[in-house]
Design an enzyme around this catalytic site. Structure first.
Site, PDB file in Angstrom:
ATOM      1  N   PRO A  11       0.679  -1.068  -0.221  1.00 17.80           N
ATOM      2  CA  PRO A  11      -0.039  -0.039  -0.190  1.00 17.80           C
ATOM      3  C   PRO A  11       0.792   1.254   0.009  1.00 17.80           C
ATOM      4  CG  PRO A  11      -0.180  -1.157   1.941  1.00 17.80           C
ATOM      5  CD  PRO A  11       0.495  -2.148   1.307  1.00 17.80           C
ATOM      6  N   ASN A  12       0.324   2.159  -0.786  1.00 15.47           N
ATOM      7  CA  ASN A  12       0.837   3.557  -1.122  1.00 15.47           C
ATOM      8  C   ASN A  12       2.058   3.828  -1.883  1.00 15.47           C
ATOM      9  OD1 ASN A  12      -1.084   4.978   0.726  1.00 15.47           O
ATOM     10  ND2 ASN A  12      -0.214   3.756   2.431  1.00 15.47           N
ATOM     11  N   ARG A  19       5.262  11.940  -3.037  1.00 10.85           N
ATOM     12  CA  ARG A  19       5.308  12.661  -1.707  1.00 10.85           C
ATOM     13  C   ARG A  19       6.422  12.012  -0.925  1.00 10.85           C
ATOM     14  NH1 ARG A  19       1.447  14.277  -3.926  1.00 10.85           N
ATOM     15  NH2 ARG A  19      -0.886  14.472  -3.476  1.00 10.85           N
ATOM     16  N   TYR A  24      11.595   8.659   0.624  1.00 12.14           N
ATOM     17  CA  TYR A  24      11.515   7.402  -0.427  1.00 12.14           C
ATOM     18  C   TYR A  24      12.150   7.930  -1.755  1.00 12.14           C
ATOM     19  CZ  TYR A  24       8.335   5.340   3.193  1.00 12.14           C
ATOM     20  OH  TYR A  24       7.585   4.947   4.097  1.00 12.14           O
ATOM     21  N   ASN A  75       8.007  -5.777  -1.566  1.00 16.88           N
ATOM     22  CA  ASN A  75       8.077  -4.772  -0.581  1.00 16.88           C
ATOM     23  C   ASN A  75       6.569  -4.802  -0.065  1.00 16.88           C
ATOM     24  OD1 ASN A  75       7.955  -2.425   0.866  1.00 16.88           O
ATOM     25  ND2 ASN A  75       8.825  -1.142  -0.352  1.00 16.88           N
ATOM     26  N   ALA A  78       3.359  -1.051   4.622  1.00 22.34           N
ATOM     27  CA  ALA A  78       2.783  -1.262   5.889  1.00 22.34           C
ATOM     28  C   ALA A  78       2.370  -2.547   6.149  1.00 22.34           C
ATOM     29  CB  ALA A  78       1.679  -0.126   6.061  1.00 22.34           C
ATOM     30  N   HIS A  81       4.366  -4.791   8.619  1.00 28.13           N
ATOM     31  CA  HIS A  81       4.392  -5.034  10.099  1.00 28.13           C
ATOM     32  C   HIS A  81       2.985  -5.537  10.856  1.00 28.13           C
ATOM     33  CE1 HIS A  81       7.851  -2.209   8.915  1.00 28.13           C
ATOM     34  NE2 HIS A  81       7.018  -1.379   8.339  1.00 28.13           N
ATOM     35  N   ASP A  88       1.293 -15.701   6.047  1.00 27.85           N
ATOM     36  CA  ASP A  88       0.872 -17.339   5.888  1.00 27.85           C
ATOM     37  C   ASP A  88       0.896 -17.859   4.639  1.00 27.85           C
ATOM     38  OD1 ASP A  88       0.463 -17.535   8.353  1.00 27.85           O
ATOM     39  OD2 ASP A  88      -1.801 -17.396   8.488  1.00 27.85           O
ATOM     40  N   GLU A  99      12.864  -9.785   0.810  1.00 26.52           N
ATOM     41  CA  GLU A  99      11.983  -8.703   1.045  1.00 26.52           C
ATOM     42  C   GLU A  99      12.719  -7.613   1.018  1.00 26.52           C
ATOM     43  OE1 GLU A  99      11.076  -9.159   5.327  1.00 26.52           O
ATOM     44  OE2 GLU A  99      10.373  -7.085   5.635  1.00 26.52           O
ATOM     45  N   HIS A 101      12.987  -3.081   1.476  1.00 24.84           N
ATOM     46  CA  HIS A 101      12.314  -1.898   2.058  1.00 24.84           C
ATOM     47  C   HIS A 101      13.169  -0.631   1.534  1.00 24.84           C
ATOM     48  CE1 HIS A 101       9.455  -3.764   4.346  1.00 24.84           C
ATOM     49  NE2 HIS A 101      10.524  -4.791   4.821  1.00 24.84           N
ATOM     50  N   ILE A 102      12.631   0.159   0.961  1.00 24.60           N
ATOM     51  CA  ILE A 102      13.369   1.399   0.479  1.00 24.60           C
ATOM     52  C   ILE A 102      14.167   2.109   1.470  1.00 24.60           C
ATOM     53  CG2 ILE A 102      13.120   3.443  -0.913  1.00 24.60           C
ATOM     54  CD1 ILE A 102      10.417   2.365  -2.135  1.00 24.60           C
ATOM     55  N   SER A 103      13.530   2.388   2.568  1.00 23.37           N
ATOM     56  CA  SER A 103      13.867   3.199   3.680  1.00 23.37           C
ATOM     57  C   SER A 103      14.695   2.094   4.457  1.00 23.37           C
ATOM     58  CB  SER A 103      13.081   4.093   4.345  1.00 23.37           C
ATOM     59  OG  SER A 103      11.940   3.281   4.949  1.00 23.37           O
ATOM     60  N   ARG A 108      13.952   4.187  11.821  1.00 26.33           N
ATOM     61  CA  ARG A 108      12.595   4.852  11.990  1.00 26.33           C
ATOM     62  C   ARG A 108      11.844   4.356  13.104  1.00 26.33           C
ATOM     63  NH1 ARG A 108       9.891   4.681   6.286  1.00 26.33           N
ATOM     64  NH2 ARG A 108       8.746   6.377   7.165  1.00 26.33           N
TER      65      ARG A 108
HETATM   66  O1  CA2 Z   1      10.710   1.502   3.204  1.00 24.89           O
HETATM   67  C1  CA2 Z   1      10.025   1.034   2.761  1.00 24.89           C
HETATM   68  O2  CA2 Z   1      10.060   0.719   1.692  1.00 24.89           O
HETATM   69  C2  CA2 Z   1       8.671   0.819   3.434  1.00 24.89           C
HETATM   70  O3  CA2 Z   1       8.327  -0.632   3.358  1.00 24.89           O
HETATM   71  C3  CA2 Z   1       7.666   1.668   3.078  1.00 24.89           C
HETATM   72  C4  CA2 Z   1       6.234   1.676   3.598  1.00 24.89           C
HETATM   73  C5  CA2 Z   1       6.319   1.756   5.117  1.00 24.89           C
HETATM   74  O4  CA2 Z   1       5.316   1.731   5.705  1.00 24.89           O
HETATM   75  C6  CA2 Z   1       7.690   0.600   5.624  1.00 24.89           C
HETATM   76  O5  CA2 Z   1       7.369   0.906   7.095  1.00 24.89           O
HETATM   77  C7  CA2 Z   1       8.780   0.845   4.795  1.00 24.89           C
HETATM   78  C8  CA2 Z   1       5.295   2.730   3.088  1.00 24.89           C
HETATM   79  C9  CA2 Z   1       5.105   3.042   1.959  1.00 24.89           C
HETATM   80  C10 CA2 Z   1       4.513   4.203   1.261  1.00 24.89           C
HETATM   81  O6  CA2 Z   1       5.130   4.821   0.080  1.00 24.89           O
HETATM   82  C11 CA2 Z   1       5.128   5.992   0.134  1.00 24.89           C
HETATM   83  C12 CA2 Z   1       5.624   6.650  -0.887  1.00 24.89           C
HETATM   84  C13 CA2 Z   1       5.553   7.823  -1.398  1.00 24.89           C
HETATM   85  C14 CA2 Z   1       4.923   8.721  -0.576  1.00 24.89           C
HETATM   86  C15 CA2 Z   1       4.163   8.173   0.507  1.00 24.89           C
HETATM   87  C16 CA2 Z   1       4.123   6.952   0.733  1.00 24.89           C
END
Ligand code: CA2
Length: 152
Positions: A11-12, A19, A24, A75, A78, A81, A88, A99, A101-103, A108
């Site tokens: 998601p997102n 954003r 990111y 990836n 959210a 977590h 499953d 797996e 994660h960009i960040s 965090r």
């Molecule tokens: O660091 C990552 O790739 C995450 O999986 C990104 C998730 C976050 O919930 C994880 O803890 C770490 C959030 C993805 C949301 O992506 C956005 C990208 C641009 C603007 C807003 C949200």
């Protein structure tokens, strides 16, 4: 032997590059897909690249991957977590699961430090920006070349 890899995004991530670039980066998800396709071609992998804001769609793609794919790069965003359901589903997949994660989630908030998906992942990449996807593909290719269990 299948060389099909599913790249799944939670998601997102459709907002990538639009954003929060300080977290990111500036690349969009379309840019990431293009870079993944170029790297996959070099590695002789075939890709299915998907993003969804709906947990069940990600689960359905994992089920699809069970039937056809050699590896999964995910990836879960959210859902990393929160989702026992995605865990499953991944537990039923026999090939490598990477797996991404960009960040750097460990730098965090504390709630990002636990990942259900990490308990089943073959490997985890965090904090390498979108390059993490390319490194994950490289790793899947290496594992498949070494004979990791996959489909077919
Ligand atoms: O660091 C990552 O790739 C995450 O999986 C990104 C998730 C976050 O919930 C994880 O803890 C770490 C959030 C993805 C949301 O992506 C956005 C990208 C641009 C603007 C807003 C949200």
């Amino acid at each position: 032997m299948s060389r099909l890899v599913y790249v799944l995004n939670g998601p997102n991530l459709n907002l990538l590059g639009k954003r929060q670039p300080h977290i990111y980066g500036h690349e969009t998800l379309a840019d990431v897909e293009e870079a993944c396709r170029a790297r996959a071609a070099e590695l002789d992998l075939t890709l299915r690249f998907h993003q969804s804001n709906r947990e069940y769609e990600i689960i359905d793609w994992i089920h699809e991957a069970r039937e056809t794919a050699a590896g999964i790069v995910i990836n879960p965003a959210a859902f990393t977590h929160t989702s026992v359901a995605i865990l499953d589903a991944l537990n039923t997949f026999e090939g490598p699961i990477l797996e991404v994660h960009i960040s750097n989630v460990h730098k965090r908030e504390a709630f990002r430090h636990h990942s259900y998906v990490s308990t089943v992942a073959t490997g985890v990449i965090a904090g390498f920006g979108t390059q993490g996807y390319l490194l994950a593909l490289q790793r899947v290719a290496r594992l498949l070349n070494e004979g990791a269990p996959g489909h077919g």
